[in-house]
Design a protein around this motif. Sequence first.
Motif, PDB file in Angstrom:
ATOM      1  N   PRO A 170      36.779 -61.638  -7.470  1.00  0.00           N
ATOM      2  CA  PRO A 170      35.949 -62.641  -8.163  1.00  0.00           C
ATOM      3  C   PRO A 170      34.719 -62.985  -7.331  1.00  0.00           C
ATOM      4  O   PRO A 170      34.760 -62.948  -6.093  1.00  0.00           O
ATOM      5  N   PRO A 171      33.599 -63.325  -7.985  1.00  0.00           N
ATOM      6  CA  PRO A 171      32.364 -63.616  -7.235  1.00  0.00           C
ATOM      7  C   PRO A 171      32.498 -64.917  -6.442  1.00  0.00           C
ATOM      8  O   PRO A 171      33.269 -65.825  -6.793  1.00  0.00           O
ATOM      9  N   THR A 172      31.743 -64.987  -5.360  1.00  0.00           N
ATOM     10  CA  THR A 172      31.772 -66.197  -4.517  1.00  0.00           C
ATOM     11  C   THR A 172      30.988 -67.351  -5.132  1.00  0.00           C
ATOM     12  O   THR A 172      31.131 -68.486  -4.695  1.00  0.00           O
ATOM     13  N   LYS A 173      30.148 -67.067  -6.118  1.00  0.00           N
ATOM     14  CA  LYS A 173      29.358 -68.119  -6.769  1.00  0.00           C
ATOM     15  C   LYS A 173      29.472 -67.934  -8.274  1.00  0.00           C
ATOM     16  O   LYS A 173      29.255 -66.834  -8.787  1.00  0.00           O
ATOM     17  N   GLN A 174      29.829 -68.996  -8.975  1.00  0.00           N
ATOM     18  CA  GLN A 174      30.006 -68.947 -10.422  1.00  0.00           C
ATOM     19  C   GLN A 174      28.688 -69.322 -11.106  1.00  0.00           C
ATOM     20  O   GLN A 174      28.162 -70.410 -10.901  1.00  0.00           O
ATOM     21  N   LEU A 175      28.168 -68.385 -11.887  1.00  0.00           N
ATOM     22  CA  LEU A 175      26.934 -68.598 -12.635  1.00  0.00           C
ATOM     23  C   LEU A 175      27.203 -68.345 -14.111  1.00  0.00           C
ATOM     24  O   LEU A 175      28.245 -67.782 -14.485  1.00  0.00           O
ATOM     25  N   ARG A 234      10.992 -65.232  -6.079  1.00  0.00           N
ATOM     26  CA  ARG A 234      10.764 -64.900  -7.482  1.00  0.00           C
ATOM     27  C   ARG A 234      11.756 -65.639  -8.372  1.00  0.00           C
ATOM     28  O   ARG A 234      12.907 -65.857  -8.010  1.00  0.00           O
ATOM     29  N   ARG A 235      11.280 -65.999  -9.555  1.00  0.00           N
ATOM     30  CA  ARG A 235      12.150 -66.640 -10.538  1.00  0.00           C
ATOM     31  C   ARG A 235      12.922 -65.569 -11.300  1.00  0.00           C
ATOM     32  O   ARG A 235      12.447 -64.451 -11.461  1.00  0.00           O
ATOM     33  N   ALA A 236      14.115 -65.938 -11.797  1.00  0.00           N
ATOM     34  CA  ALA A 236      14.935 -64.977 -12.523  1.00  0.00           C
ATOM     35  C   ALA A 236      15.873 -65.715 -13.462  1.00  0.00           C
ATOM     36  O   ALA A 236      16.098 -66.934 -13.331  1.00  0.00           O
ATOM     37  N   LEU A 237      16.423 -64.978 -14.423  1.00  0.00           N
ATOM     38  CA  LEU A 237      17.435 -65.470 -15.354  1.00  0.00           C
ATOM     39  C   LEU A 237      18.690 -64.630 -15.192  1.00  0.00           C
ATOM     40  O   LEU A 237      18.631 -63.399 -15.143  1.00  0.00           O
ATOM     41  N   VAL A 238      19.847 -65.306 -15.106  1.00  0.00           N
ATOM     42  CA  VAL A 238      21.120 -64.602 -14.969  1.00  0.00           C
ATOM     43  C   VAL A 238      21.474 -63.949 -16.298  1.00  0.00           C
ATOM     44  O   VAL A 238      21.392 -64.583 -17.360  1.00  0.00           O
ATOM     45  N   MET A 239      21.872 -62.663 -16.241  1.00  0.00           N
ATOM     46  CA  MET A 239      22.274 -61.952 -17.457  1.00  0.00           C
ATOM     47  C   MET A 239      23.793 -61.827 -17.552  1.00  0.00           C
ATOM     48  O   MET A 239      24.399 -62.239 -18.530  1.00  0.00           O
ATOM     49  N   ARG A 240      24.432 -61.257 -16.515  1.00  0.00           N
ATOM     50  CA  ARG A 240      25.885 -61.095 -16.537  1.00  0.00           C
ATOM     51  C   ARG A 240      26.360 -60.730 -15.144  1.00  0.00           C
ATOM     52  O   ARG A 240      25.559 -60.411 -14.255  1.00  0.00           O
ATOM     53  N   LEU A 241      27.696 -60.764 -14.960  1.00  0.00           N
ATOM     54  CA  LEU A 241      28.297 -60.313 -13.714  1.00  0.00           C
ATOM     55  C   LEU A 241      28.292 -58.788 -13.693  1.00  0.00           C
ATOM     56  O   LEU A 241      28.616 -58.139 -14.694  1.00  0.00           O
ATOM     57  N   TRP A 282      25.370 -60.168  -9.324  1.00  0.00           N
ATOM     58  CA  TRP A 282      25.003 -60.595 -10.667  1.00  0.00           C
ATOM     59  C   TRP A 282      23.741 -59.845 -11.103  1.00  0.00           C
ATOM     60  O   TRP A 282      22.809 -59.678 -10.305  1.00  0.00           O
ATOM     61  N   GLU A 283      23.745 -59.389 -12.344  1.00  0.00           N
ATOM     62  CA  GLU A 283      22.553 -58.764 -12.901  1.00  0.00           C
ATOM     63  C   GLU A 283      21.606 -59.865 -13.383  1.00  0.00           C
ATOM     64  O   GLU A 283      21.981 -60.694 -14.214  1.00  0.00           O
ATOM     65  N   VAL A 284      20.384 -59.873 -12.821  1.00  0.00           N
ATOM     66  CA  VAL A 284      19.404 -60.918 -13.137  1.00  0.00           C
ATOM     67  C   VAL A 284      18.127 -60.258 -13.627  1.00  0.00           C
ATOM     68  O   VAL A 284      17.800 -59.122 -13.250  1.00  0.00           O
ATOM     69  N   GLU A 285      17.405 -60.980 -14.476  1.00  0.00           N
ATOM     70  CA  GLU A 285      16.117 -60.530 -15.006  1.00  0.00           C
ATOM     71  C   GLU A 285      15.017 -61.222 -14.203  1.00  0.00           C
ATOM     72  O   GLU A 285      14.783 -62.418 -14.349  1.00  0.00           O
ATOM     73  N   ILE A 286      14.333 -60.455 -13.341  1.00  0.00           N
ATOM     74  CA  ILE A 286      13.378 -61.014 -12.381  1.00  0.00           C
ATOM     75  C   ILE A 286      11.998 -61.066 -13.012  1.00  0.00           C
ATOM     76  O   ILE A 286      11.561 -60.119 -13.676  1.00  0.00           O
ATOM     77  N   ARG A 287      11.283 -62.182 -12.797  1.00  0.00           N
ATOM     78  CA  ARG A 287       9.916 -62.352 -13.281  1.00  0.00           C
ATOM     79  C   ARG A 287       8.936 -61.854 -12.221  1.00  0.00           C
ATOM     80  O   ARG A 287       8.862 -62.423 -11.129  1.00  0.00           O
ATOM     81  N   ILE A 308      19.677 -68.486  -5.726  1.00  0.00           N
ATOM     82  CA  ILE A 308      19.567 -69.936  -5.525  1.00  0.00           C
ATOM     83  C   ILE A 308      19.453 -70.588  -6.901  1.00  0.00           C
ATOM     84  O   ILE A 308      18.557 -70.257  -7.688  1.00  0.00           O
ATOM     85  N   GLU A 309      20.353 -71.516  -7.185  1.00  0.00           N
ATOM     86  CA  GLU A 309      20.348 -72.181  -8.482  1.00  0.00           C
ATOM     87  C   GLU A 309      19.212 -73.210  -8.545  1.00  0.00           C
ATOM     88  O   GLU A 309      18.900 -73.875  -7.543  1.00  0.00           O
ATOM     89  N   ILE A 310      18.615 -73.339  -9.722  1.00  0.00           N
ATOM     90  CA  ILE A 310      17.556 -74.327  -9.942  1.00  0.00           C
ATOM     91  C   ILE A 310      18.187 -75.676 -10.250  1.00  0.00           C
ATOM     92  O   ILE A 310      19.069 -75.790 -11.113  1.00  0.00           O
ATOM     93  N   ARG A 311      17.729 -76.689  -9.558  1.00  0.00           N
ATOM     94  CA  ARG A 311      18.281 -78.034  -9.769  1.00  0.00           C
ATOM     95  C   ARG A 311      17.671 -78.670 -11.006  1.00  0.00           C
ATOM     96  O   ARG A 311      16.657 -78.221 -11.538  1.00  0.00           O
ATOM     97  N   ALA A 312      18.307 -79.770 -11.438  1.00  0.00           N
ATOM     98  CA  ALA A 312      17.868 -80.441 -12.669  1.00  0.00           C
ATOM     99  C   ALA A 312      16.479 -81.045 -12.509  1.00  0.00           C
ATOM    100  O   ALA A 312      15.668 -81.039 -13.455  1.00  0.00           O
TER     101      ALA A 312
END
Length: 604
Positions: free
Chosen positions: A188-193, A213-220, A228-233, A250-254
């Motif tokens: 299992p991954p060390t960080k849950q996204l 760079r900013r990115a969006l999480v797609m899937r494990l 994690w597969e991420v879509e990088i801008r 790095i997760e983006i805070r609220a």
Amino acid sequence: DSDRLPKDSGPFPALPPRKVEEPSDARKRVLAKVKQQAQDLHLDGHADKALQKYTELIRTGGASALVLAARAALLLKLDRPCASIRDACAAVQLNPDCGKAYHVRGAAHQKLGHFRKAHRDLSQGQKLDFSEESVGMHAFCAKKAGLQQDTKTGRWYDPNKEGAQKAVELLMRAEGQAQEPKKKPLAPPTKQLRPGQAVKLGGLKAAAHLNGRRALVMRLSPDKEDRWEVEIRLDRGIVEVKAIRSENIIEIRANQGAEWQMQERLFAEERKKREKEEVRWKEEEERLKRMEGLRKDSLRAEGMPDMDPSEKLEAEMSMLPLDHEAMSLLRRLRPKEALECLQQVGVQGISANVSSYIKIKVKQKLGEPDSEDEKPQKMPTPVPARAPPPMQPPSAPPPAPAPPAPAPAAAQAPSAPIEEPEDDSEDSDDEDFDLLPEDAEPLLDSGFNEPEPSEKQEEALSKWKQEAAEALESGDARTALDRYTEAIQGGGASALMLAKRGELLLKQKRPLAAIKDCSAALALNEDMGKAYRIRGIANRKLGRYADAKKDLVLAQKLDFDEGISAIEKFVTEKVRLAEKKESKKRRRTGDAGGTPDAKRAKDS
């Protein structure tokens, strides 16, 4: 093992460059001659000289898998197993089916005591190119590695690790009766996204340009652990999908949500803009294709067939003021090369001396001499005989000659030698059409080189270099120059960085700035052939032919480039003509500067 050798340290012989153009026929003949010389020296027992020849052959565009394998065998003979392995690996990259490279690499691993690697390479080498000489070494490495060969399938296995059950499994798999083993489940991954979550990247070392760079999480990632597969801008609305480790996400805070949304809107606008540009370019290409098709249709309707390159060449030559010699030289080239030369006339806006320009360019391509001394001497034009004076009628006697008038004092003095006009015929046919004016813009600062940059400096330098490379790929030379300048002023003023900026400045027609950067690069690394080459071309653009000749000669000694040979020959001829003109001038000055006493002594 009595043949064991210690590991050898660098420097290792140079490997072939990554991008090598196809050599010309003349260059192929030269490379074949160097290759034969290296083989002869090797057979005669001169291993060191043969190694130098092989290295010269590889650096100048003659690298092949067999040449690299031959140098690897020579290095192993000189007790340099690590250098031999390095060359053999390069040979396998060029040709994965080169059996000799596997044989040599296996022998080098055996010399270092790497018996499993040696057995692996020798097995592959025997499959590709069986050799009786390697049979004993192959069996010796298998014994040292503790491997056994199955008598039915011929497979090698380790009985201590695999055991009888593994041997049976290998037998059944060879007969098609066994199934592939199941893959182990990923931890299992060390960080849950969650999919669609906004994140940033950081702490990347191999891809440092993606940090921040900013990115969006797609899937494990389904096949890579803790990724994690991420879509990088990226810039200009470009996205890229990569599998990133959890620790680098790095997760983006609220409280950063508003800034993220604003950046996402700007990114969407850039993406739309880029897509519109791509659509516009495609439409423009289609429009040009349609126009070309209509033009061809109209020519066919008028009864004019499509012209091949040779016909186009004749049509283009008929529209330019070319003399017979220039047209003859153009016909000796391939039609496409000749058309490129004619296109340069329009690109550079040359209106006068078109024939001279074409002669210089074509002779450079043909490799022929363009100086007056190397041309065959032309027959002198005969001087027409002077007409005799008209005869006087016999009735009129000739008048008596008048007594000569006394000459003035000035006429009695010895007359000064008549100064012959300077002959510029040699220069007229060798005029330089590529000269540039001196820079109008101020010169750039050479910056400094930080020997131990901090982590922030390393990230900034990596970012600037990456942005400069991307700008060059997209054709934005101005942005690339700004990024190189930021990197140089931020502590990254290495010799290579300064040479790259100098090359870019020269392309932007700023030769003085290019010369300054290359001089700074050579102050850091005096053996950098690229800096000498760029500075030599910049000096040639400014008409400083003597300085250009010195730099280009050094550049060719350090790093030979066939494309620079024509420029080196051109500036050498310019220097020769200048020296010849200077010597003529000194002779005339020396003849005119004789003293009256010397002249009286000579008359007596």
